[in-house]
Design a protein around this motif. Sequence first.
Motif, PDB file in Angstrom:
ATOM      1  N   ALA A  13      59.117 -45.388   1.878  1.00 11.16           N
ATOM      2  CA  ALA A  13      57.940 -46.232   1.765  1.00 11.16           C
ATOM      3  C   ALA A  13      56.768 -45.818   2.627  1.00 11.16           C
ATOM      4  O   ALA A  13      56.034 -46.494   3.289  1.00 11.16           O
ATOM      5  CB  ALA A  13      58.116 -47.494   2.634  1.00 11.16           C
ATOM      6  N   LEU A  14      56.431 -44.326   2.421  1.00 13.03           N
ATOM      7  CA  LEU A  14      55.132 -43.892   2.721  1.00 13.03           C
ATOM      8  C   LEU A  14      54.737 -42.819   1.373  1.00 13.03           C
ATOM      9  O   LEU A  14      55.350 -42.025   0.906  1.00 13.03           O
ATOM     10  CB  LEU A  14      55.421 -42.810   3.868  1.00 13.03           C
ATOM     11  N   ALA A  15      53.643 -43.163   1.181  1.00 12.33           N
ATOM     12  CA  ALA A  15      53.099 -42.905  -0.178  1.00 12.33           C
ATOM     13  C   ALA A  15      52.353 -41.440  -0.159  1.00 12.33           C
ATOM     14  O   ALA A  15      52.536 -40.548  -0.830  1.00 12.33           O
ATOM     15  CB  ALA A  15      51.916 -43.646  -0.733  1.00 12.33           C
ATOM     16  N   ASN A  16      51.402 -41.110   0.913  1.00  4.31           N
ATOM     17  CA  ASN A  16      50.785 -40.053   0.749  1.00  4.31           C
ATOM     18  C   ASN A  16      51.589 -38.938   1.649  1.00  4.31           C
ATOM     19  O   ASN A  16      51.631 -37.833   1.234  1.00  4.31           O
ATOM     20  CB  ASN A  16      49.402 -40.420   1.796  1.00  4.31           C
ATOM     21  N   ASP A  17      52.361 -39.316   2.475  1.00  3.32           N
ATOM     22  CA  ASP A  17      53.425 -38.405   3.311  1.00  3.32           C
ATOM     23  C   ASP A  17      54.804 -38.853   3.073  1.00  3.32           C
ATOM     24  O   ASP A  17      55.472 -39.905   3.759  1.00  3.32           O
ATOM     25  CB  ASP A  17      53.055 -38.770   4.805  1.00  3.32           C
ATOM     26  N   ASN A  18      55.366 -38.609   1.540  1.00  2.00           N
ATOM     27  CA  ASN A  18      55.033 -37.282   1.075  1.00  2.00           C
ATOM     28  C   ASN A  18      55.150 -37.485  -0.486  1.00  2.00           C
ATOM     29  O   ASN A  18      55.347 -36.563  -1.198  1.00  2.00           O
ATOM     30  CB  ASN A  18      55.516 -36.107   1.433  1.00  2.00           C
ATOM     31  N   MET A  19      55.370 -38.783  -1.032  1.00  2.00           N
ATOM     32  CA  MET A  19      55.540 -39.001  -2.454  1.00  2.00           C
ATOM     33  C   MET A  19      54.271 -38.341  -3.257  1.00  2.00           C
ATOM     34  O   MET A  19      54.434 -38.037  -4.414  1.00  2.00           O
ATOM     35  CB  MET A  19      55.816 -40.394  -2.702  1.00  2.00           C
ATOM     36  N   ALA A  20      53.142 -38.042  -2.719  1.00  2.00           N
ATOM     37  CA  ALA A  20      52.033 -37.707  -3.284  1.00  2.00           C
ATOM     38  C   ALA A  20      52.171 -36.141  -3.506  1.00  2.00           C
ATOM     39  O   ALA A  20      51.884 -35.683  -4.503  1.00  2.00           O
ATOM     40  CB  ALA A  20      50.691 -37.949  -2.388  1.00  2.00           C
ATOM     41  N   GLY A  21      52.786 -35.592  -2.367  1.00  2.00           N
ATOM     42  CA  GLY A  21      53.032 -34.166  -2.438  1.00  2.00           C
ATOM     43  C   GLY A  21      54.065 -33.892  -3.398  1.00  2.00           C
ATOM     44  O   GLY A  21      53.788 -32.933  -4.207  1.00  2.00           O
ATOM     45  N   ARG A  71      45.319 -32.681   2.361  1.00  2.00           N
ATOM     46  CA  ARG A  71      44.179 -33.449   2.623  1.00  2.00           C
ATOM     47  C   ARG A  71      43.911 -33.711   3.791  1.00  2.00           C
ATOM     48  O   ARG A  71      43.951 -32.730   4.532  1.00  2.00           O
ATOM     49  CB  ARG A  71      43.930 -34.457   1.676  1.00  2.00           C
ATOM     50  N   THR A  72      43.957 -34.960   4.331  1.00  4.25           N
ATOM     51  CA  THR A  72      43.870 -35.324   5.694  1.00  4.25           C
ATOM     52  C   THR A  72      45.135 -34.739   6.253  1.00  4.25           C
ATOM     53  O   THR A  72      46.385 -35.268   5.948  1.00  4.25           O
ATOM     54  CB  THR A  72      43.524 -36.631   5.932  1.00  4.25           C
ATOM     55  N   PRO A  73      45.107 -33.800   7.461  1.00  2.00           N
ATOM     56  CA  PRO A  73      46.640 -33.485   8.095  1.00  2.00           C
ATOM     57  C   PRO A  73      47.163 -34.626   8.372  1.00  2.00           C
ATOM     58  O   PRO A  73      46.770 -35.571   8.724  1.00  2.00           O
ATOM     59  CB  PRO A  73      46.065 -32.444   8.912  1.00  2.00           C
ATOM     60  N   TYR A  74      48.646 -34.419   8.606  1.00  3.20           N
ATOM     61  CA  TYR A  74      49.527 -35.347   9.270  1.00  3.20           C
ATOM     62  C   TYR A  74      48.894 -35.826  10.715  1.00  3.20           C
ATOM     63  O   TYR A  74      48.405 -34.891  11.306  1.00  3.20           O
ATOM     64  CB  TYR A  74      50.978 -34.705   9.462  1.00  3.20           C
ATOM     65  N   ALA A  75      48.898 -37.097  10.963  1.00  2.00           N
ATOM     66  CA  ALA A  75      48.664 -37.728  12.324  1.00  2.00           C
ATOM     67  C   ALA A  75      47.500 -37.950  12.312  1.00  2.00           C
ATOM     68  O   ALA A  75      46.772 -38.143  13.368  1.00  2.00           O
ATOM     69  CB  ALA A  75      49.452 -36.856  13.438  1.00  2.00           C
ATOM     70  N   GLU A  76      46.437 -37.437  11.343  1.00  2.00           N
ATOM     71  CA  GLU A  76      45.012 -37.479  11.573  1.00  2.00           C
ATOM     72  C   GLU A  76      44.432 -38.606  10.754  1.00  2.00           C
ATOM     73  O   GLU A  76      43.237 -38.545  10.600  1.00  2.00           O
ATOM     74  CB  GLU A  76      44.389 -36.265  11.252  1.00  2.00           C
ATOM     75  N   TYR A  77      45.048 -39.418   9.893  1.00  2.00           N
ATOM     76  CA  TYR A  77      44.631 -40.463   9.430  1.00  2.00           C
ATOM     77  C   TYR A  77      45.333 -41.765   9.854  1.00  2.00           C
ATOM     78  O   TYR A  77      46.474 -41.632  10.165  1.00  2.00           O
ATOM     79  CB  TYR A  77      44.653 -40.528   7.761  1.00  2.00           C
ATOM     80  N   PRO A  78      44.521 -42.811  10.187  1.00  2.00           N
ATOM     81  CA  PRO A  78      44.957 -44.185  10.574  1.00  2.00           C
ATOM     82  C   PRO A  78      46.327 -44.516  10.166  1.00  2.00           C
ATOM     83  O   PRO A  78      46.926 -45.126  10.925  1.00  2.00           O
ATOM     84  CB  PRO A  78      43.856 -45.075  10.672  1.00  2.00           C
ATOM     85  N   GLU A  79      46.609 -44.295   8.714  1.00  7.01           N
ATOM     86  CA  GLU A  79      47.560 -45.074   8.194  1.00  7.01           C
ATOM     87  C   GLU A  79      48.930 -44.112   8.401  1.00  7.01           C
ATOM     88  O   GLU A  79      50.046 -44.618   7.915  1.00  7.01           O
ATOM     89  CB  GLU A  79      47.295 -45.264   6.632  1.00  7.01           C
ATOM     90  N   TYR A  80      48.896 -42.880   8.774  1.00  6.07           N
ATOM     91  CA  TYR A  80      49.963 -42.060   8.915  1.00  6.07           C
ATOM     92  C   TYR A  80      51.063 -42.700   9.601  1.00  6.07           C
ATOM     93  O   TYR A  80      51.086 -43.183  10.808  1.00  6.07           O
ATOM     94  CB  TYR A  80      49.523 -40.758   9.733  1.00  6.07           C
TER      95      TYR A  80
END
Length: 419
Positions: A180-188, A300-309
């Motif tokens: 249940a994490l979309a950017n990390d890493n289903m987008a990848g 794109r925005t690296p891991y742990a650097e966007y608030p939703e991470y």
Amino acid sequence: MDPGAGMHALVRRLYPLCRSITGDGVRATLDIIGEHLPLTVHEVPTGTEVLDWTVPQEWNIRDAYVADATGRRVVDFRESSLHVVGYSVPVHTTMPLADLRAHLHTLPGQPSLVPYRTSYYAPTWGFCLAQDTLDELPDGDYEVWIDSTLADGHLTYAEHVVPGQVTDEVIVSCHVCHPALANDNMAGVAVAVQLALGLENPYYTYRFIFAPGTIGAITWLARNAERVGKVRHGLVLACAGDRGSLTYKQSRRGDAEIDRVLAHVLRDRPHEIRPFSPYGYDERQFCSPGYNLGVGCLTRTPYAEYPEYHTSGDDPDLVAPEAMADTLEVIRAAVAVLERNRTYLNLFPYGEPQLGRRGLYDSLGGRSDAKQAQLAMLWVLSYSDGEHSLLDIAERAGLPFDSVAAAASALRAAGLVKE
């Protein structure tokens, strides 16, 4: 369907699955990827030694909840797989909230979000919930139920291979273990699938690795000792769909060809290039000293650097189709450079060969594009000494790689250079 929309649709489909480093959620994820790409799926038994690690027991979960005295589920796995700490051992008991708090994880600084927590190698159990939800729970007894199994089984990963003209390989790796994490890493994953679909008769052989983070890459390396020597370039792909600008993390070498290629294709767009560090995604496994492969990491925005991470905020709405399309465009541009980066030898090295009588000067002299093409030919002739690649020339000349490659092709057709 345009590529961005198609990738976003795949993210939405993969997002709800409960994934971990082992288990049926990984298999279900690979089944869906397998609808788009032919995969070779590998099952590695529990207890298998892989480098300094051991494949762990397999974890699966069917249901989990915390219920109040009325039977109402106040924390419910069915709403989101983030609600259970990954690899939680089975438990069924009743306890007061005061005791239950030790097993509850929240984000006080982001009170509306549910955190992502795991405990792969230390048996425990727990739930994750929003701080706002916890604040509303009255004292009293709560039923706790985690219907999970932790037993001998397998670690599962998959590969998709696009054969090339040579057996030297480019690897593209992305992890398939986060629930249940979309950017990390289903987008990848979605970008990797789209990239693979677009490769036709490449020069290099391309190997796409879909594996759980850390232990998956370590397992692949342990099981492919004879293949590692064929890896010429590589890219770990993660956090590929948020709206931030692109960030490239260099390989441990710092000057590997993939590092230089990404710097070249990113130079005309907003981006950041960072040196290697041993903290991050699976580039740290591929770049470990014994292997020291030329593998970088593109986000794109690296891991742990966007608030939703690593929170419930990393949902499909965080991922933008146009951002994934932009990531794909950059990787395709990088592949185009890798595919054409050759070293040439000038067959007329004594003085400058006459280009005009060979039809290599544009008749519309003065046009800026014609001037650039002519300049690129002169640079290629000057540095086609068997030691400088086309990328070397493009970097030194400050010219687009496409111009240098086109110049080399025209000079080769005219019999002035050879590969």
